[in-house]
Design a protein around this motif. Structure first.
Motif, PDB file in Angstrom:
ATOM      1  N   LEU A 264      59.378 -42.097 -27.744  1.00  0.00           N
ATOM      2  CA  LEU A 264      60.048 -41.388 -28.832  1.00  0.00           C
ATOM      3  C   LEU A 264      59.271 -40.089 -29.019  1.00  0.00           C
ATOM      4  CD1 LEU A 264      62.095 -41.236 -31.168  1.00  0.00           C
ATOM      5  CD2 LEU A 264      60.477 -42.505 -32.573  1.00  0.00           C
ATOM      6  N   VAL A 265      59.896 -38.980 -28.604  1.00  0.00           N
ATOM      7  CA  VAL A 265      59.158 -37.714 -28.533  1.00  0.00           C
ATOM      8  C   VAL A 265      59.859 -36.621 -29.344  1.00  0.00           C
ATOM      9  CG1 VAL A 265      58.192 -38.255 -26.280  1.00  0.00           C
ATOM     10  CG2 VAL A 265      60.393 -37.060 -26.414  1.00  0.00           C
ATOM     11  N   PHE A 266      59.134 -35.527 -29.563  1.00  0.00           N
ATOM     12  CA  PHE A 266      59.726 -34.387 -30.271  1.00  0.00           C
ATOM     13  C   PHE A 266      60.703 -33.664 -29.329  1.00  0.00           C
ATOM     14  CE2 PHE A 266      55.291 -34.156 -32.363  1.00  0.00           C
ATOM     15  CZ  PHE A 266      55.617 -35.194 -33.214  1.00  0.00           C
ATOM     16  N   SER A 267      60.211 -33.355 -28.110  1.00  0.00           N
ATOM     17  CA  SER A 267      61.051 -32.646 -27.134  1.00  0.00           C
ATOM     18  C   SER A 267      60.608 -33.009 -25.718  1.00  0.00           C
ATOM     19  CB  SER A 267      60.926 -31.134 -27.343  1.00  0.00           C
ATOM     20  OG  SER A 267      59.583 -30.765 -27.129  1.00  0.00           O
ATOM     21  N   GLU A 287      64.142 -31.589 -38.896  1.00  0.00           N
ATOM     22  CA  GLU A 287      64.961 -32.140 -37.820  1.00  0.00           C
ATOM     23  C   GLU A 287      64.585 -33.603 -37.570  1.00  0.00           C
ATOM     24  OE1 GLU A 287      64.623 -29.652 -34.362  1.00  0.00           O
ATOM     25  OE2 GLU A 287      66.228 -30.764 -33.364  1.00  0.00           O
ATOM     26  N   GLN A 288      63.301 -33.892 -37.602  1.00  0.00           N
ATOM     27  CA  GLN A 288      62.846 -35.271 -37.382  1.00  0.00           C
ATOM     28  C   GLN A 288      63.392 -36.200 -38.467  1.00  0.00           C
ATOM     29  OE1 GLN A 288      58.604 -34.775 -37.151  1.00  0.00           O
ATOM     30  NE2 GLN A 288      58.745 -33.629 -35.244  1.00  0.00           N
ATOM     31  N   ALA A 289      63.410 -35.707 -39.717  1.00  0.00           N
ATOM     32  CA  ALA A 289      63.962 -36.516 -40.819  1.00  0.00           C
ATOM     33  C   ALA A 289      65.429 -36.833 -40.537  1.00  0.00           C
ATOM     34  CB  ALA A 289      63.825 -35.757 -42.142  1.00  0.00           C
ATOM     35  N   ARG A 290      66.152 -35.804 -40.108  1.00  0.00           N
ATOM     36  CA  ARG A 290      67.589 -35.967 -39.868  1.00  0.00           C
ATOM     37  C   ARG A 290      67.859 -36.923 -38.709  1.00  0.00           C
ATOM     38  NH1 ARG A 290      68.540 -30.700 -40.451  1.00  0.00           N
ATOM     39  NH2 ARG A 290      68.469 -30.288 -38.231  1.00  0.00           N
ATOM     40  N   ARG A 291      66.978 -36.929 -37.717  1.00  0.00           N
ATOM     41  CA  ARG A 291      67.297 -37.647 -36.472  1.00  0.00           C
ATOM     42  C   ARG A 291      66.564 -38.965 -36.258  1.00  0.00           C
ATOM     43  NH1 ARG A 291      66.942 -32.976 -31.979  1.00  0.00           N
ATOM     44  NH2 ARG A 291      67.225 -34.766 -30.599  1.00  0.00           N
ATOM     45  N   LEU A 292      65.535 -39.251 -37.094  1.00  0.00           N
ATOM     46  CA  LEU A 292      64.684 -40.418 -36.812  1.00  0.00           C
ATOM     47  C   LEU A 292      65.470 -41.731 -36.721  1.00  0.00           C
ATOM     48  CD1 LEU A 292      61.851 -41.718 -36.463  1.00  0.00           C
ATOM     49  CD2 LEU A 292      61.829 -42.054 -38.933  1.00  0.00           C
ATOM     50  N   TYR A 308      56.310 -45.929 -27.298  1.00  0.00           N
ATOM     51  CA  TYR A 308      55.222 -45.075 -27.768  1.00  0.00           C
ATOM     52  C   TYR A 308      55.851 -43.859 -28.428  1.00  0.00           C
ATOM     53  CZ  TYR A 308      52.059 -47.906 -24.951  1.00  0.00           C
ATOM     54  OH  TYR A 308      51.344 -48.948 -24.424  1.00  0.00           O
ATOM     55  N   ALA A 309      55.431 -43.597 -29.677  1.00  0.00           N
ATOM     56  CA  ALA A 309      56.053 -42.511 -30.439  1.00  0.00           C
ATOM     57  C   ALA A 309      55.053 -41.420 -30.742  1.00  0.00           C
ATOM     58  CB  ALA A 309      56.627 -43.055 -31.748  1.00  0.00           C
ATOM     59  N   ARG A 310      55.469 -40.174 -30.618  1.00  0.00           N
ATOM     60  CA  ARG A 310      54.626 -39.074 -31.068  1.00  0.00           C
ATOM     61  C   ARG A 310      54.579 -39.100 -32.584  1.00  0.00           C
ATOM     62  NH1 ARG A 310      53.447 -33.519 -28.941  1.00  0.00           N
ATOM     63  NH2 ARG A 310      51.661 -34.161 -30.174  1.00  0.00           N
TER      64      ARG A 310
END
Ligand code: AMP
Ligand code: MG
Length: 336
Positions: A264-267, A287-292, A308-310
């Motif tokens: 699970l990454v940012f980009s 964006e992370q809030a909207r997409r998590l 594994y998540a950033r």
């Protein structure tokens, strides 16, 4: 139960209000996440929410209003500071915990003598509340324990056949649940972080972040926000947060990943040189809030067993993202 699928046109909202007035449960979009709404004053209707979600009865619901003037009816003691917060942040993703008026049945407040109140910014949500003429009790419209729904599809997956209607209002613009606060004298205490950040609240009064936001509470701890004690926002996969910069993340993954692992990454840049499936959730905290939550559901759909998540930022809106991801990870974080 046959679930009616409604739009956001006037006739659909009239139908939603009609069902709610009859004591039925209707899933309604808000700017944070979809809510599972019923008449907050109707004990039987509220019980239907708990049944549809499979929610523990001691986990209180947030009561949604369409006008600040409703506050007086719902709470016998509204401090001046609450009006200041309402003035600054309503309509919007802020829930205030206040002493509960008798008009609110105790099933709505999970047996507590306080009640969480919010005025949503979403036009559809407010239009439905206005049509009803009573406030709507509404927790997130997911099955208890699964990630909150931020798209119509998520609500349909969890609630079709369990509620009277779902209003399809598209994707939620904020994507994490509201900031929940209580008042400690002249201070604000954040019980659950959200889009309204500690810095935003500090502009109104001194703001404390409750211990439960970032720590796993022991079973006998005093829990100020009951929702925080439950395993929450959980995908099926076993998630670990890797709290590090990009290069260390990549080398950690290279050493520890196996066939069942996804990222699970940012980009894309976070997976450079790695031949492992990934889901992106954006570069900024907003964006992370909207997409998590969509990302967590997607990982499940892809059959990820180990993730594994950033690690998100731990300040501003990022604090809300981090708080939700920590719970999704069962508090497993590796600091490098
Ligand atoms: P949900 O609507 O599913 O996001 O859950 C609402 C959450 O708000 C609950 O799980 C609690 O953590 C919090 N909450 C609601 N009402 C109260 C209250 N009266 N006191 C403390 N926390 C509350
Ligand atoms: Mg919830």
């Amino acid at each position: 139960m046959k679930t009616e699928i409604l739009g956001i046109d006037g006739a659909s909202l009239d139908r939603a209000a009609e069902l709610l007035t009859e004591g039925q449960v209707v899933a309604v979009p808000t700017e944070t996440v979809y809510g599972l709404a019923a008449n907050a004053f109707d004990e039987k209707a509220v019980r239907r929410i708990f049944e549809a979600k499979g929610r523990p009865a001691d986990n209180p619901l947030i009561v949604h209003i369409a006008d600040v003037s409703e506050l007086e009816r719902l709470s016998p003691e509204v401090p001046e500071l609450a009006y200041e917060c309402a003035e600054r942040f309503w309509p919007g993703p802020l829930t205030m915990i206040l002493p509960k008026a008798d008009i609110i049945p105790s099933v709505t407040s999970g047996g507590l003598d306080t009640v969480g109140i919010r005025m949503p910014a979403d036009k559809t949500a407010r239009a439905v509340i206005k049509r009803c003429g009573f406030p709507l009790a509404a927790p997130s419209a997911n099955l208890s324990g699964s990630p909150s729904p931020t798209a119509y599809r998520h609500v349909y997956e969890d609630m079709n056949g369990r509620v009277s209607a779902i209003i399809d209002g598209g994707d939620c613009s904020v994507g994490v649940e509201s900031t929940v606060i209580s008042f400690d004298g002249d201070k604000i205490r954040i019980l659950r972080p959200g889009f309204v950040s500690p810095d935003d609240l500090s502009e109104v009064a001194e703001t404390i972040v409750d211990k439960g936001v970032l720590e796993q509470l022991s079973p006998d701890a005093v829990v100020r926000s009951p929702g925080m004690k439950y395993k929450h926002y959980a995908p099926k996969a076993d998630v670990t947060i890797i709290d590090s910069d990009r290069d260390s993340f990549i080398s950690y993954v290279r050493k520890n990943a196996d066939e069942a692992t996804m990222l699970l990454v940012f980009s894309e840049a976070d997976c450079k040189g790695l031949d492992i499936g990934f889901v992106k959730y954006g570069d900024t905290s907003e964006e992370q809030a909207r997409r998590l939550f969509t990302a967590l559901r997607t990982l499940d759909e892809l059959g990820a067993e180990k993730v594994y998540a950033r690690c998100p930022e731990k300040s501003g809106v990022g604090l809300a993202v981090y708080n939700r991801l920590l719970r999704a990870a069962g508090f497993k974080a590796v600091k490098l």
